[in-house]
Design a protein around this motif. Sequence first.
Motif, mmCIF file in Angstrom:
data_model
loop_
_atom_site.group_PDB
_atom_site.id
_atom_site.type_symbol
_atom_site.label_atom_id
_atom_site.label_comp_id
_atom_site.label_asym_id
_atom_site.label_seq_id
_atom_site.Cartn_x
_atom_site.Cartn_y
_atom_site.Cartn_z
ATOM 1 N N ILE A 227 0.826 -1.205 0.000
ATOM 2 C CA ILE A 227 0.000 0.000 0.000
ATOM 3 C C ILE A 227 0.864 1.260 0.000
ATOM 4 O O ILE A 227 1.913 1.311 0.654
ATOM 5 C CB ILE A 227 -0.931 -0.020 1.244
ATOM 6 C CG1 ILE A 227 -2.029 -1.064 1.027
ATOM 7 C CG2 ILE A 227 -1.535 1.340 1.525
ATOM 8 C CD1 ILE A 227 -2.920 -1.261 2.220
ATOM 9 N N CYS A 228 0.440 2.247 -0.752
ATOM 10 C CA CYS A 228 1.109 3.550 -0.749
ATOM 11 C C CYS A 228 0.712 4.284 0.531
ATOM 12 O O CYS A 228 -0.468 4.441 0.831
ATOM 13 C CB CYS A 228 0.664 4.355 -1.974
ATOM 14 S SG CYS A 228 1.074 6.109 -1.886
ATOM 15 N N SER A 229 1.712 4.727 1.300
ATOM 16 C CA SER A 229 1.410 5.346 2.594
ATOM 17 C C SER A 229 0.869 6.769 2.434
ATOM 18 O O SER A 229 0.363 7.349 3.385
ATOM 19 C CB SER A 229 2.657 5.345 3.485
ATOM 20 O OG SER A 229 3.707 6.037 2.841
ATOM 21 N N LYS A 230 0.955 7.325 1.232
ATOM 22 C CA LYS A 230 0.414 8.676 0.984
ATOM 23 C C LYS A 230 -1.077 8.627 0.694
ATOM 24 O O LYS A 230 -1.848 9.365 1.280
ATOM 25 C CB LYS A 230 1.157 9.327 -0.201
ATOM 26 C CG LYS A 230 2.357 10.165 0.241
ATOM 27 C CD LYS A 230 2.039 11.655 0.204
ATOM 28 C CE LYS A 230 2.906 12.446 1.175
ATOM 29 N NZ LYS A 230 4.339 12.420 0.825
ATOM 30 N N CYS A 231 -1.466 7.730 -0.270
ATOM 31 C CA CYS A 231 -2.854 7.743 -0.717
ATOM 32 C C CYS A 231 -3.615 6.455 -0.409
ATOM 33 O O CYS A 231 -4.828 6.382 -0.603
ATOM 34 C CB CYS A 231 -2.918 8.021 -2.222
ATOM 35 S SG CYS A 231 -2.346 6.622 -3.214
ATOM 36 N N GLY A 232 -2.920 5.436 0.050
ATOM 37 C CA GLY A 232 -3.608 4.200 0.408
ATOM 38 C C GLY A 232 -3.866 3.248 -0.745
ATOM 39 O O GLY A 232 -4.502 2.215 -0.571
ATOM 40 N N THR A 246 7.388 4.011 -7.344
ATOM 41 C CA THR A 246 6.531 5.189 -7.447
ATOM 42 C C THR A 246 5.082 4.737 -7.504
ATOM 43 O O THR A 246 4.750 3.814 -8.238
ATOM 44 C CB THR A 246 6.887 5.985 -8.716
ATOM 45 O OG1 THR A 246 8.276 6.338 -8.627
ATOM 46 C CG2 THR A 246 6.063 7.247 -8.829
ATOM 47 N N CYS A 247 4.255 5.359 -6.705
ATOM 48 C CA CYS A 247 2.847 4.973 -6.650
ATOM 49 C C CYS A 247 2.168 5.343 -7.965
ATOM 50 O O CYS A 247 2.214 6.497 -8.396
ATOM 51 C CB CYS A 247 2.165 5.682 -5.493
ATOM 52 S SG CYS A 247 0.379 5.459 -5.480
ATOM 53 N N PRO A 248 1.515 4.371 -8.634
ATOM 54 C CA PRO A 248 0.861 4.661 -9.920
ATOM 55 C C PRO A 248 -0.370 5.560 -9.751
ATOM 56 O O PRO A 248 -0.854 6.136 -10.707
ATOM 57 C CB PRO A 248 0.463 3.278 -10.440
ATOM 58 C CG PRO A 248 0.447 2.393 -9.248
ATOM 59 C CD PRO A 248 1.408 2.958 -8.249
ATOM 60 N N ASN A 249 -0.858 5.689 -8.544
ATOM 61 C CA ASN A 249 -2.066 6.492 -8.310
ATOM 62 C C ASN A 249 -1.742 7.957 -7.999
ATOM 63 O O ASN A 249 -2.304 8.871 -8.599
ATOM 64 C CB ASN A 249 -2.881 5.874 -7.177
ATOM 65 C CG ASN A 249 -4.190 6.588 -6.962
ATOM 66 O OD1 ASN A 249 -4.944 6.803 -7.914
ATOM 67 N ND2 ASN A 249 -4.464 6.975 -5.733
ATOM 68 N N CYS A 250 -0.784 8.195 -7.048
ATOM 69 C CA CYS A 250 -0.531 9.578 -6.643
ATOM 70 C C CYS A 250 0.891 10.034 -6.993
ATOM 71 O O CYS A 250 1.291 11.152 -6.665
ATOM 72 C CB CYS A 250 -0.789 9.757 -5.151
ATOM 73 S SG CYS A 250 0.496 9.037 -4.117
ATOM 74 N N GLN A 251 1.667 9.136 -7.645
ATOM 75 C CA GLN A 251 3.039 9.456 -8.070
ATOM 76 C C GLN A 251 4.014 9.732 -6.934
ATOM 77 O O GLN A 251 5.097 10.260 -7.162
ATOM 78 C CB GLN A 251 3.049 10.660 -9.052
ATOM 79 C CG GLN A 251 2.963 10.263 -10.521
ATOM 80 C CD GLN A 251 1.607 9.672 -10.881
ATOM 81 O OE1 GLN A 251 0.574 10.277 -10.601
ATOM 82 N NE2 GLN A 251 1.603 8.503 -11.487
HETATM 83 ZN ZN LIG Z 1 -0.115 6.829 -3.708
#
Ligand SMILES: [Zn+2]
Length: 280
Positions: A227-232, A246-251
């Motif tokens: 899980i991305c700790s920024k956006c979940g 790099t998170c594909p959702n929030c970069q």
């Molecule tokens: Zn993210």
Amino acid sequence: TGKSIVKIAGRRYLYLPKLGYIKTSKTGVLKDVKIKRYTVSLEPTGKYYLSIQAEVKAPQKFKKTGKQVGIDVGVADLAILSNGLKYPAFEASYFEKQSRIWQSKYSRRRHLAYLLCEQDKHQKVLNLRSLESFSNWQRARKLKASYQKKVANKRKDYLHKLTTHLVRQYDVIAIEDLKVKNLQKNHCLAKAIANASWSMFRQMLEYKCERYGKELIAVNPKNTSRICSKCGFNSGAKPLEIREWTCPNCQAHHDRDINAAVNILYKAMPNGQELAVVNS
Ligand SMILES: [Zn+2]
């Protein structure tokens, strides 16, 4: 083993019934404690150890710092903190190497001694030699044991210093429940050592948090590295060699271990996500 009549006989001396006076540097830590029992044991290294069971007054609690932390454990870095700090795994390469060398000498010499004993039997020699009579492998056995002990002691000492430091710094410590993580058994030495260190690390954190008035929370490790700790956003499993992503959702760009440590902290704190975002 004996009932306690161990006495501090001087600044550097202990008195033991039957054995008499022994020299030790540990009389300082024995001040103000009630010695209950003691045990003298002979280690495979050929050294004697005295262990003492004592009654100690309740320890002083550590000061509250108002800080929480999530900790992920790894092989190269033993502890990775949610605030980005990393503590390397313990290195005792010289002693580890010596211990491996003497382990193999020990096995070889023991096998050779065994073969010679068998030969004696086979040839119906009058004075059969015993396995114990070969001093060469006995020497290797002692050296092997003493290097192994040295490595173990140094590792333990390192873990003690690290865990005391962490318990002093943070009021709430969140870790993964490694029983749930349950690493598959493998024959890789580094992983086996890491495994042993992790369980010792956890045990020490457990009793030190209890002793010094801090809190340890073990969370389910499910998805902490996905899980991305920024956006979940859950972007699935990543191979172990991927250290950054790099998170594909929030970069957001993540260090794999730090991101996991942040997620571990969130799992442990109710409303943790909001709390941490405000902090960052
Ligand atoms: Zn993210």
